[in-house]
Every structure is written in C-alpha cells, then in structure tokens.
Scaffold this motif. Structure first.
Motif, short mmCIF file in Angstrom:
data_model
loop_
_atom_site.label_atom_id
_atom_site.label_comp_id
_atom_site.label_asym_id
_atom_site.label_seq_id
_atom_site.Cartn_x
_atom_site.Cartn_y
_atom_site.Cartn_z
N PRO A 42 0.84 -1.20 0.00
CA PRO A 42 0.00 0.00 0.00
C PRO A 42 0.87 1.25 0.00
O PRO A 42 1.96 1.26 0.60
N LEU A 43 0.42 2.28 -0.68
CA LEU A 43 1.07 3.59 -0.62
C LEU A 43 0.36 4.37 0.47
O LEU A 43 -0.82 4.72 0.32
N LEU A 44 1.06 4.61 1.57
CA LEU A 44 0.45 5.24 2.74
C LEU A 44 1.09 6.60 2.99
O LEU A 44 2.31 6.77 2.86
N PHE A 45 0.23 7.56 3.39
CA PHE A 45 0.73 8.88 3.77
C PHE A 45 -0.06 9.34 4.99
O PHE A 45 -1.28 9.49 4.94
N GLU A 46 0.66 9.52 6.08
CA GLU A 46 0.05 9.94 7.35
C GLU A 46 -1.14 9.05 7.72
O GLU A 46 -2.20 9.52 8.14
N GLY A 47 -0.95 7.75 7.54
CA GLY A 47 -1.97 6.78 7.92
C GLY A 47 -3.07 6.57 6.90
O GLY A 47 -3.93 5.70 7.09
N ARG A 48 -3.07 7.34 5.84
CA ARG A 48 -4.10 7.21 4.80
C ARG A 48 -3.57 6.40 3.63
O ARG A 48 -2.42 6.53 3.23
#
Length: 263
Positions: free
Chosen positions: A198-204
């Motif tokens: 998954p590509l995650l950024f700040e938990g999203r």
C-alpha cells in the motif's frame, strides 16, 4: 557423474575435437559450469582442467569446486547494487517538479521493472470519492492503462484488499495463491512471484504499488520494493500539493487581472 545429462554430448564432442585438432572450446582455468549434485539438483561449479602424458598415454584431470555460496553472495551484491540505483531513480523522479504526476509514477514503475527484474509493475492511486483504485502507471510486460484492472474497487481482488487492509501481500507461489484470481494466466505467462504494497501517507491509503516476477523474490528484493513505497507515496502528496498551489496561484492571478481591469 558431475555433468548434467544435457551437457554430456557437448563435452564428448569437445574432447573429441580437442584430441583431433588441439583446439579448446572453453577455458581450462577456473571455468564456471553447471554441475550435478547427488540429489539431482544443479549447482554451480568452478572447474580447472589439466593434461599430461605418461608412457605414451594422454591423461586428463579436473578439479571441481562447489561455488554455490560464492555465487549466492555475488548475486546478492549485484542485487543490492541494483536496489541502490532503484532508490536513486525513484528519489530523482519524485523530486522532479516539472513532470506530471502520471509521468513521475511511470518512471517509478519502469525503475522497479528494470532494477528488481520484475515481469511488470503497476501503480494505482485511490479515488477517495468513488472508493476506486485507478491505474496510473504500468511498465514491463504490460504498458496499457485500460482494461479490467484499470479501475479496482477498494477491498476487491488482491490490489483492492492491499489498499483496504493497508497490508502488503507477498508470495512466491503465484500459481496456487488464493488471492490470484486468474491462475491460468499466471501459469501461461510463467509467473512465480507477486509483491504488492500500500502507498500510505500519514496513515491514509493513497494507492498501491505491485509487481509480478517470473522468478522467486529474495528477501532483499522484497525489502527494496517496501522501502520505495513510502517515497512514492510522499512524492504523490508533494505533487498534488504543488499542483493545487499552481492552480490557486493561477486563479488568484486571473482574479487580480479582472479586479484591476487587465481583462
């Protein structure tokens, strides 16, 4: 006894030619050739040959060394070198402000194919409003961005599950993996392994990066893909922020011209 069956006729032909002409078909010092282990498996051998004559008879000797561990170390060092280049190319791509988001992702997908020896690699971004993963980049065996995998509902198929669960999916047994829906395709194309993150950024979750390979994935190769996923995710967010800023600046400039009578 040490030679695989499919090489024995070549060896006999080479010996015959050498006896008749004196020409060697391979080097006799530290030649690397496949050997046959007593288990029936092939192993890499380093073989040195020599010849001597005694009482009018010609004799040949050979010293064979099992270099499996040496080859494993050499292969690992070569992989790690490719992984370092992968990191450099991905970092350069996400820092290139002039390229579009899709172009940036395409460069990253192509780098994964090139340096991780993937059959193909793809990157999807999540459309949060529609809860759908949209294919934005594809390199290697497949380069098209349309078709049945162009839009994947969140939570569906292996890609949608990776995004929904925010967990990677890794397998070196693609042709029997329960999450691979088209096993006939996998067998036909000779696919062996799959890795998706998954590509995650700040938990999203903002997307998914995945690759198929026709060979088993070593642990360091998996780690290399895992390590570039957050770099790509950060690059996507940075690019989106830059694009939003440009749009805002353009709107403000237009509004200013209208208010000052420039338009």
């Amino acid at each position: 006894m040490l030679m695989p069956e499919y090489l024995r006729h070549l060896h006999k032909a080479g010996i015959t030619r050498y006896m008749e002409t004196g020409r060697k078909h391979i080097g006799w010092s530290a030649a690397q050739l496949p050997g046959l282990h007593k288990t029936g498996n092939e192993i890499p051998l380093e073989i040195s040959f020599a010849e001597f004559t005694r009482d009018g008879r010609r004799f040949f000797t050979g010293i064979a060394r099992d270099i499996t561990e040496r080859k494993r170390l050499q292969d690992r060092q070569a992989r790690l070198a490719r992984h370092a280049v992968l990191h450099a190319e991905v970092n350069a791509a996400v820092c290139e402000s002039e390229k579009s988001l899709r172009d940036m992702l395409q460069i990253c997908a192509a780098a994964v194919v090139r340096h991780l020896e993937a059959a193909f690699a793809r990157i999807w971004l999540l459309n949060e409003e529609q809860k759908v993963l949209e294919l934005e980049a594809s390199a290697g065996l497949y380069t098209h961005l349309d078709g049945k995998h162009a839009r994947i509902p969140l939570g569906s198929f292996k890609i949608g599950l990776i995004a929904a669960e925010q967990k990677s999916h890794l397998t070196n047994t693609v042709q029997t993996d329960e999450r691979v829906s088209d096993k006939d395709w996998a067998r036909h194309e000779g696919m062996v392994s799959f890795a998706g993150y998954p590509l995650l950024f700040e938990g999203r979750t903002i997307g998914v990066i995945a690759m198929f390979s026709r060979q088993s994935l070593e642990a360091d190769t998996i780690e290399a893909l895992e390590s570039v996923a957050p770099i790509i995710a950060q690059g996507v967010e940075r690019k989106r922020t830059q694009d939003t800023l440009r749009e805002t600046q353009a709107e403000l400039a237009h509004l200013n011209r209208v208010m000052t009578g420039g338009e």
